[in-house]
Design an enzyme around this catalytic site. Structure first.
Site, PDB file in Angstrom:
ATOM      1  N   ASP A  13       0.839  -1.202   0.000  1.00  0.00           N
ATOM      2  CA  ASP A  13       0.000   0.000   0.000  1.00  0.00           C
ATOM      3  C   ASP A  13       0.871   1.250   0.000  1.00  0.00           C
ATOM      4  O   ASP A  13       1.721   1.418   0.861  1.00  0.00           O
ATOM      5  CB  ASP A  13      -0.882  -0.034   1.253  1.00  0.00           C
ATOM      6  CG  ASP A  13      -1.954   1.019   1.264  1.00  0.00           C
ATOM      7  OD1 ASP A  13      -1.826   2.027   0.540  1.00  0.00           O
ATOM      8  OD2 ASP A  13      -2.935   0.841   2.007  1.00  0.00           O
ATOM      9  N   HIS A  15      -0.319   4.538  -0.053  1.00  0.00           N
ATOM     10  CA  HIS A  15      -1.000   5.781   0.346  1.00  0.00           C
ATOM     11  C   HIS A  15      -0.243   6.482   1.453  1.00  0.00           C
ATOM     12  O   HIS A  15      -0.196   5.999   2.590  1.00  0.00           O
ATOM     13  CB  HIS A  15      -2.429   5.485   0.776  1.00  0.00           C
ATOM     14  CG  HIS A  15      -3.314   5.102  -0.364  1.00  0.00           C
ATOM     15  ND1 HIS A  15      -3.475   3.808  -0.774  1.00  0.00           N
ATOM     16  CD2 HIS A  15      -4.067   5.857  -1.206  1.00  0.00           C
ATOM     17  CE1 HIS A  15      -4.308   3.765  -1.814  1.00  0.00           C
ATOM     18  NE2 HIS A  15      -4.677   4.995  -2.110  1.00  0.00           N
TER      19      HIS A  15
HETATM   20  C1  B12 Z   1      -5.017  10.144  -2.880  1.00  0.00           C
HETATM   21  C2  B12 Z   1      -5.388   8.714  -3.184  1.00  0.00           C
HETATM   22  C3  B12 Z   1      -4.485   7.978  -3.956  1.00  0.00           C
HETATM   23  C4  B12 Z   1      -3.138   8.497  -4.405  1.00  0.00           C
HETATM   24  C5  B12 Z   1      -2.151   8.236  -3.252  1.00  0.00           C
HETATM   25  C6  B12 Z   1      -0.903   9.060  -3.321  1.00  0.00           C
HETATM   26  C7  B12 Z   1      -0.026   8.666  -2.196  1.00  0.00           C
HETATM   27  N1  B12 Z   1       1.066   8.019  -2.473  1.00  0.00           N
HETATM   28  O1  B12 Z   1      -0.354   8.910  -1.046  1.00  0.00           O
HETATM   29  C8  B12 Z   1      -2.888   7.635  -5.638  1.00  0.00           C
HETATM   30  C9  B12 Z   1      -3.543   8.303  -6.807  1.00  0.00           C
HETATM   31  C10 B12 Z   1      -1.448   7.347  -5.990  1.00  0.00           C
HETATM   32  C11 B12 Z   1      -3.683   6.401  -5.256  1.00  0.00           C
HETATM   33  C12 B12 Z   1      -3.427   5.145  -5.721  1.00  0.00           C
HETATM   34  C13 B12 Z   1      -4.221   4.033  -5.446  1.00  0.00           C
HETATM   35  N2  B12 Z   1      -5.367   4.005  -4.790  1.00  0.00           N
HETATM   36 CO1  B12 Z   1      -6.017   5.481  -3.798  1.00  0.00          CO
HETATM   37  N3  B12 Z   1      -6.914   6.888  -2.953  1.00  0.00           N
HETATM   38  C14 B12 Z   1      -6.618   8.144  -2.715  1.00  0.00           C
HETATM   39  C15 B12 Z   1      -7.788   8.852  -2.006  1.00  0.00           C
HETATM   40  C16 B12 Z   1      -8.544   9.655  -3.034  1.00  0.00           C
HETATM   41  C17 B12 Z   1      -7.399   9.774  -0.848  1.00  0.00           C
HETATM   42  C18 B12 Z   1      -6.468   9.169   0.174  1.00  0.00           C
HETATM   43  C19 B12 Z   1      -5.925  10.279   1.025  1.00  0.00           C
HETATM   44  O2  B12 Z   1      -4.849  10.756   0.800  1.00  0.00           O
HETATM   45  N4  B12 Z   1      -6.758  10.786   1.973  1.00  0.00           N
HETATM   46  C20 B12 Z   1      -6.406  11.869   2.845  1.00  0.00           C
HETATM   47  C21 B12 Z   1      -5.820  11.324   4.159  1.00  0.00           C
HETATM   48  C22 B12 Z   1      -5.557  12.485   5.091  1.00  0.00           C
HETATM   49  O3  B12 Z   1      -6.818  10.492   4.740  1.00  0.00           O
HETATM   50  P1  B12 Z   1      -6.633   8.912   4.950  1.00  0.00           P
HETATM   51  O4  B12 Z   1      -5.660   8.395   3.988  1.00  0.00           O
HETATM   52  O5  B12 Z   1      -7.981   8.314   4.987  1.00  0.00           O
HETATM   53  O6  B12 Z   1      -5.980   8.802   6.429  1.00  0.00           O
HETATM   54  C23 B12 Z   1      -6.596   9.430   7.543  1.00  0.00           C
HETATM   55  C24 B12 Z   1      -7.639   8.572   8.262  1.00  0.00           C
HETATM   56  O7  B12 Z   1      -8.114   7.471   7.517  1.00  0.00           O
HETATM   57  C25 B12 Z   1      -7.017   8.173   9.559  1.00  0.00           C
HETATM   58  N5  B12 Z   1      -6.302   6.909   9.628  1.00  0.00           N
HETATM   59  C26 B12 Z   1      -5.692   6.183   8.686  1.00  0.00           C
HETATM   60  N6  B12 Z   1      -5.110   5.118   9.224  1.00  0.00           N
HETATM   61  C27 B12 Z   1      -5.351   5.155  10.541  1.00  0.00           C
HETATM   62  C28 B12 Z   1      -4.984   4.327  11.580  1.00  0.00           C
HETATM   63  C29 B12 Z   1      -5.373   4.625  12.881  1.00  0.00           C
HETATM   64  C30 B12 Z   1      -5.002   3.722  13.990  1.00  0.00           C
HETATM   65  C31 B12 Z   1      -6.151   5.797  13.140  1.00  0.00           C
HETATM   66  C32 B12 Z   1      -6.591   6.131  14.505  1.00  0.00           C
HETATM   67  C33 B12 Z   1      -6.513   6.613  12.091  1.00  0.00           C
HETATM   68  C34 B12 Z   1      -6.096   6.300  10.813  1.00  0.00           C
HETATM   69  O8  B12 Z   1      -6.106   9.217   9.803  1.00  0.00           O
HETATM   70  C35 B12 Z   1      -5.513   9.655   8.573  1.00  0.00           C
HETATM   71  C36 B12 Z   1      -5.103  11.074   8.689  1.00  0.00           C
HETATM   72  O9  B12 Z   1      -6.193  11.909   8.940  1.00  0.00           O
HETATM   73  C37 B12 Z   1      -8.611   7.642  -1.464  1.00  0.00           C
HETATM   74  C38 B12 Z   1     -10.125   7.836  -1.381  1.00  0.00           C
HETATM   75  C39 B12 Z   1     -10.575   8.862  -0.412  1.00  0.00           C
HETATM   76  N7  B12 Z   1     -10.306   8.729   0.872  1.00  0.00           N
HETATM   77  O10 B12 Z   1     -11.189   9.800  -0.815  1.00  0.00           O
HETATM   78  C40 B12 Z   1      -8.290   6.564  -2.494  1.00  0.00           C
HETATM   79  C41 B12 Z   1      -8.309   5.065  -2.098  1.00  0.00           C
HETATM   80  C42 B12 Z   1      -7.724   4.908  -0.708  1.00  0.00           C
HETATM   81  N8  B12 Z   1      -7.443   4.445  -3.092  1.00  0.00           N
HETATM   82  C43 B12 Z   1      -7.848   3.287  -3.444  1.00  0.00           C
HETATM   83  C44 B12 Z   1      -7.183   2.431  -4.370  1.00  0.00           C
HETATM   84  C45 B12 Z   1      -7.845   1.110  -4.692  1.00  0.00           C
HETATM   85  C46 B12 Z   1      -5.998   2.807  -4.981  1.00  0.00           C
HETATM   86  C47 B12 Z   1      -5.204   2.000  -5.983  1.00  0.00           C
HETATM   87  C48 B12 Z   1      -5.111   0.523  -5.719  1.00  0.00           C
HETATM   88  C49 B12 Z   1      -5.597   2.175  -7.427  1.00  0.00           C
HETATM   89  C50 B12 Z   1      -6.844   2.672  -7.845  1.00  0.00           C
HETATM   90  N9  B12 Z   1      -7.900   1.900  -7.827  1.00  0.00           N
HETATM   91  O11 B12 Z   1      -6.838   3.790  -8.329  1.00  0.00           O
HETATM   92  C51 B12 Z   1      -3.851   2.700  -5.896  1.00  0.00           C
HETATM   93  C52 B12 Z   1      -3.000   2.082  -4.799  1.00  0.00           C
HETATM   94  C53 B12 Z   1      -1.722   1.535  -5.240  1.00  0.00           C
HETATM   95  C54 B12 Z   1      -0.994   0.994  -4.049  1.00  0.00           C
HETATM   96  N10 B12 Z   1      -0.004   0.188  -4.296  1.00  0.00           N
HETATM   97  O12 B12 Z   1      -1.292   1.264  -2.926  1.00  0.00           O
HETATM   98  C55 B12 Z   1      -9.140   2.908  -2.776  1.00  0.00           C
HETATM   99  C56 B12 Z   1      -9.060   1.832  -1.721  1.00  0.00           C
HETATM  100  C57 B12 Z   1     -10.205   0.905  -1.923  1.00  0.00           C
HETATM  101  C58 B12 Z   1     -10.697   0.058  -0.847  1.00  0.00           C
HETATM  102  N11 B12 Z   1     -10.142   0.082   0.342  1.00  0.00           N
HETATM  103  O13 B12 Z   1     -11.669  -0.612  -1.114  1.00  0.00           O
HETATM  104  C59 B12 Z   1      -9.661   4.277  -2.296  1.00  0.00           C
HETATM  105  C60 B12 Z   1     -10.521   4.229  -1.037  1.00  0.00           C
HETATM  106  C61 B12 Z   1     -10.464   4.869  -3.477  1.00  0.00           C
HETATM  107  C62 B12 Z   1     -11.636   4.028  -3.904  1.00  0.00           C
HETATM  108  N12 B12 Z   1     -12.807   4.276  -3.336  1.00  0.00           N
HETATM  109  O14 B12 Z   1     -11.482   3.164  -4.705  1.00  0.00           O
HETATM  110  N13 B12 Z   1      -4.671   6.703  -4.394  1.00  0.00           N
END
Ligand code: B12
Ligand code: B12
Lengths: 139, 500, 500, 139
Positions: A13, A15
């Site tokens: 992963d 992200h």
């Molecule tokens: C930006 C993004 C990308 C970027 C990532 C760039 C990078 N290197 O970081 C790019 C475009 C490269 C990308 C690629 C991929 N992505 Co993407 N991505 C996203 C997106 C739009 C936003 C993620 C993000 O940055 N959020 C902002 C941060 C601040 O929030 P967060 O990550 O959720 O983390 C916060 C909380 O969740 C929490 N949190 C997280 N972990 C933990 C743990 C604990 C203990 C606690 C308390 C809190 C906590 O705190 C964090 C900080 O506030 C999400 C969808 C979304 N959320 O809208 C999809 C998403 C995560 N991606 C997804 C996927 C599938 C992929 C890909 C496989 C390809 C694809 N289908 O396009 C590839 C992954 C390749 C790989 N090897 O991992 C899926 C995952 C699907 C699933 N779980 O069913 C999502 C959900 C989109 C979707 N609906 O399909 N992605």
């Protein structure tokens, strides 16, 4: 140290955004964050915990393979003698939009102490960790 | 082999190829000449380059979803559903994350478990494991052009397989499929490996078969300033052209400020064409792709529809050749096929409504466009300088030096010193330049823009702004205004939350 | 009494009032002075004029839904749901159709049956039957400003009741709540009756209580050329101002061409202000309302979200003070509260994303704006001429003469000779001028625009275009292109529908 | 005349657009359309049918009160001796988005011969009417 935590994103992963923000938030809250970053294996989490004496692992899995990647981690911790390791996990843990309670149950059954839904606020994790580690509340 | 921006000789190519095909059993026996015969039979309506050309000539913006599941039949069903129920114009096959890391053993496990559980445990289609045979089955079972969309640092075997199967487009590039997707893979390696993927396409071109290549524009999808992503897209287009690629789609991820978005993608097309011609690549057919918001989405599905529609509008008004569509499930997980089709339908409705309309030119847009081009040029000039005229070498050195620097990227080869933030109109600016080599004028422009916001918000220009902006869209806003009470906030509260 | 655009004296007003209050038992005992005391207590956050002023001063576009059900408690629940779950900024009470026709007996039946069946059998809130008591209960149970939205040719009793209940805005006007809503009610009657409604507001203004009035901009919601609806809105604003109204919101229904939409609502605000000042009404506080697409909607909910979002974007880029929100259920029926909230959330998301952004000025917009203003002026000039300087009389005569002419209106007092159609960019033009008195230059402009489209579509400029355009949005397009094969269509088919 | 139809919008309903288009479509299809327009009562429909000898009523109700407004029309037709009157109704017949089959059943039970869902194509009504009136298919 009681307030050392290993932070990372498990599996294949990449992200990185949430990870950088969790690092910022937990550090600011006074924890000693050992951030092993994205693309980290179970072994890397365990090694980091062993090396630093961390009491908790803050694990993220965003990309949907969380279920496969997290399986067996509790057992590996036990084998390594990391007995009371607190395992926290959050992110988008499974593939697709699922009933949250089911997902949570699944990860609790796998031996995680706390499981967080998509988009969970890091502050919630910080509050819970303070509780679980019996740290004093910040003034 | 030493890195150099130079077309691989056929000998070199074939030498590497031998190794590549051994990476996994499905590589065995892939026969270039037989593929040429096969690809010559691809009907025009299933050819990516043909459809892009038609769209561009008719001023139409095409809609393309992302989609992929573990098993072949389910994948075919999914794609056909997106065509007939969603109205998709182009089809993807999103490749799963294990394949992207070349972990084909884990793919095998994922395939088996998916079969057993009756649901996809992989987040995409494991193209390498399914091999040419499986990929051809997909190709033959759908009725639109097919593209592989992934994020694979070393996509050589995958590229061999998909093109052999009749998929006439491949997304990726040595920078754009490394820095946002990998942690410890060197740029030397990924640029070299993507030279191979491009050379493969170049080979087919030489045989009279047109295949489209698309650098991945949005990078980390998170507050990337347009000039930074445009610079990367242009570099990758030039690297691809050198290997003989003749049909390129450069991409850009929506920022959210309409003027900046339209200016950015128009600047990208113009400037990329200029660089291609200046570098002597005269016969490249260039198109553009606009990605709907690539950062964190709001969880509420109605709000997600708002984000999706605004993206469609920007794409259409900018005149992008295609738009990559998000879904109302984005914040949760890989969408169901129904949710995916919903995203496409909302998008297509907007595209249809705006079909005849383009963003009328304004002073604001002209200025924004000029600024983006100036910034982009500063970056590319420096890259060339660092490489002593060689773009490939320059790129590696530029990342080392932080001249190319992608915010929030996981790669250790990325400096991570540059920090972006939105200005008071929501346009993305450089907050911390790191080592990005801008002229004083450009620096001042960016600083002033952010100062304006800081004054409005009564706070300092600092990293807290960036963090607030990372969250903003998922929380329902474009700009991450501070939660402390500004006058405006007070004034809003006075009206909205007052109870008697 | 003879029709005249002149402020009613207090005596005349009170004389009519006696009759009005007798129309239904709930009119009995409504006491103006007691109401003044009550209205003085309305807190600022529940005052329509205050919130509009705040929005205008802060450059914010407010979102307001339509909503109304038969029973009081259910209605209150609905409104609070739209506030808390939808995020509405202003609340409506949409009045049912029997009330609009003053058929209070049938309302009574509808209320009884709704109680029995446990669902609303009325398509709105029967304000008159519920009386001041019931309407005050609504007012006291919500926490945002309240407005009555209806379509009532004779709304005098309704207006008395709602204002007495603390509702600080009333939609409607002598033209806009007649021609699109009635069949056989004369304009003399409705203009006179709305002079009463306006005079009532004027009375409250004299007592220091500000109440907002909003002419209904979109009229039939079906291909109304902007200059025609702007002319009506300006006339109604002037008629209201004469009766002492000081807070007016002029409205406009989305056409679908972004340049035309932005130009139209900006022209409306400018020109209305000009006319108000030229007529000596110096203290009117003018705001604008943009209605999301008012014609037939697509049935598919995802497509509806696309239409809704595009409307929100146009409203926001145009800088309208508020936007009236549609829902994903529009094509089917009165929305559930959930569907209604969905429409608001999608809208608010877009408004938030674009909060800081306005449409940058372009040549196209300047030209469009100039043309709309010129057309509007031709119409209003003629109205005044026909009325020998009296706007009220002129309006009646202008409808007789077809100078004011609303497409697809049900009223027998509307000529129905003018026919609109979209040009090749989707802007609404005059296809058949009927008797609308345009200069040769304007006529030529409209004709050329439609010729352009006709040539593109290989057909004649005729009524078939209008019909095709009526259906277009519900079928997923802006412009009703003919179904016969154009070159473009053939070309599309070649790619999209070809099977091997 | 066999091909005379009364067209109108029933009740306190002012939606005129569909009515004008139905007029255009039925007229173009060769029917003799007597359009009584919007805001028409049951009595006005019956009077118009009696006066013109129409064989069918094409009734629209868009605004949601169709259920209340249409009740008893069949009985009134019978009372007036309009025995084999074909009653067609379409539009947005009830308040809100409902299960279509239920709505259809309700109106069929009220004595309507054909009931059309929201946004129905006028051409469908024309084809059905030709069938029901046993008119020849157009060349
Ligand atoms: C930006 C993004 C990308 C970027 C990532 C760039 C990078 N290197 O970081 C790019 C475009 C490269 C990308 C690629 C991929 N992505 Co993407 N991505 C996203 C997106 C739009 C936003 C993620 C993000 O940055 N959020 C902002 C941060 C601040 O929030 P967060 O990550 O959720 O983390 C916060 C909380 O969740 C929490 N949190 C997280 N972990 C933990 C743990 C604990 C203990 C606690 C308390 C809190 C906590 O705190 C964090 C900080 O506030 C999400 C969808 C979304 N959320 O809208 C999809 C998403 C995560 N991606 C997804 C996927 C599938 C992929 C890909 C496989 C390809 C694809 N289908 O396009 C590839 C992954 C390749 C790989 N090897 O991992 C899926 C995952 C699907 C699933 N779980 O069913 C999502 C959900 C989109 C979707 N609906 O399909 N992605
Ligand atoms: C335009 C419009 C208006 C305009 C009408 C202008 C005018 N005088 O014509 C205005 C703004 C004035 C208006 C007012 C109101 N409207 Co209105 N309006 C619409 C809208 C958006 C489009 C209607 C239209 O013109 N469609 C285009 C024509 C071509 O299609 P059509 O009317 O459906 O007719 C076609 C077919 O249905 C079919 N058909 C119709 N009848 C029949 C019969 C037969 C036998 C056959 C074969 C076919 C057939 O053929 C027609 C021609 O193709 C619809 C929603 C929608 N459809 O998107 C709401 C809608 C019809 N309105 C509605 C309502 C409630 C109202 C109001 C009560 C107020 C309000 N809530 O805003 C008032 C009505 C006041 C009154 N006394 O009637 C509701 C009805 C709700 C319900 N049934 O549950 C709708 C569905 C919107 C909604 N979802 O809430 N409205």
């Amino acid at each position: 140290m009681t307030n050392t935590v290993v932070l990372g994103v498990i599996g294949a992963d990449c992200h990185a955004v949430g990870n950088k923000i969790l690092d910022y938030a937990f550090s600011k809250a006074g924890f000693n964050v050992v951030n092993i970053g994205v693309l980290s294996s179970q072994e890397e989490f365990i090694n980091a915990a062993e090396e630093t004496g961390a009491k908790a692992m803050i694990i993220s899995s965003l990309y949907g393979h969380g279920e496969i990647d997290c399986r067996g981690l509790r057992e590996k911790c036990d084998e390594a003698g990391l007995d009371d390791m607190l395992l926290y996990v959050g992110g988008n843990l499974v593939v697709g939009k699922h009933d949250w309670e089911e997902v949570k149950e699944k990860f609790l059954a796998m031996g995680f102490n706390r499981v967080y839904p998509p988009g969970a606020d890091p502050e919630q994790g910080i509050r819970d960790l303070r509780d679980d580690l019996k740290l004093p509340k910040p003034e | 082999m030493e890195l150099k921006n130079k077309k691989l000789s056929m000998d070199e190519f074939l030498r590497i190829r031998e190794e590549v095909l051994k990476q996994w059993p499905t590589g065995e026996g892939i026969d270039l000449e037989a593929n040429v015969a096969f690809l010559k039979q691809v009907p025009e309506h299933k050819s990516f380059p043909a459809k892009l050309r038609w769209a561009k000539e008719n001023g139409i913006t095409l809609a393309q979803p992302r989609a992929g599941v573990a098993l072949i039949d389910e994948h075919i069903q999914l794609l056909n559903f997106l065509h007939t129920e969603g109205g998709a114009d182009l089809l993807p096959s999103t490749i799963d994350s294990y394949t992207r890391q070349n972990k084909y053993n884990e793919c095998e496990r994922g395939i088996t478990e998916s079969r057993r559980e009756g649901r996809s445990l992989l987040n995409g289609f494991p193209g390498v494991n399914h091999g040419v045979h499986g990929c051809r089955k997909v190709f033959e079972s759908v009725n639109l052009p097919l593209q592989a969309r992934h994020g694979t640092p070393d996509a050589r075997l995958l590229s061999e397989i998909i093109h052999a199967a009749g998929w006439t487009s491949n997304e990726g590039g040595g920078i754009s499929y490394n820095i946002p997707y990998a942690k410890k893979v060197s740029l030397e390696k990924t640029i070299t490996d993507w030279q191979y993927c491009d050379r493969l396409v170049g080979y087919y071109e030489e045989q009279g078969i047109s295949i489209n290549r698309e650098p991945f524009g949005p990078l980390t999808g998170t507050l990337v300033p347009p000039s930074m992503s445009n610079a990367v897209a242009i570099i990758e287009a030039l690297l691809a052209a050198e290997q003989g690629v003749k049909n390129i789609t450069v991409g850009y991820g929506q920022c959210g400020n309409l003027v900046q978005d339209v200016a950015a993608i128009r600047a990208l097309e113009d400037q990329c064409n200029e660089y291609l011609i200046a570098s002597g690549y005269n016969n490249v057919y260039l198109t553009t792709v606009f990605h709907q918001w690539m950062g964190g989405f709001p969880q509420d599905e109605s709000k997600a529809f708002g984000v999706i529609s605004l993206g469609a509008i920007a794409a259409s008004l900018a005149g992008a050749t295609k738009v990559i569509v998000k879904t109302p499930h984005e914040a949760y997980g890989v969408p169901t096929k129904e949710a995916n089709a919903q995203g496409i339908r909302a998008t297509k409705m907007v595209l249809n409504l705006l079909q005849e309309q383009k963003m009328p030119l304004s002073i604001q847009q002209i200025n924004e466009s000029r600024m983006i081009k100036a910034e982009t040029q500063c970056i590319i000039d420096k890259v060339l300088e660092l490489g002593d005229g060689d773009l490939a070498i320059g790129t590696v050195r530029a990342f080392e030096a932080g001249v190319l620097d992608i915010p929030f990227a996981p790669s250790v080869y990325n400096a991570g010193k540059m920090m972006p933030a939105r200005d008071n109109d929501g346009a993305i600016r450089y907050l911390d330049f790191g080592n990005v080599p801008f002229s004083d004028e450009i620096k001042e422009f960016n600083r002033n823009k952010l100062e304006e916001r800081a004054m409005y918000e009564h706070r300092e220009v600092d990293f807290k702004m960036t963090i607030d902006d990372v969250y903003a869209v998922s929380k329902g806003n474009l700009i991450g205004r501070p939660e402390t009470e500004t006058d405006a906030a007070k004034s809003i509260k006075k009206y909205l939350y007052k109870t008697e």
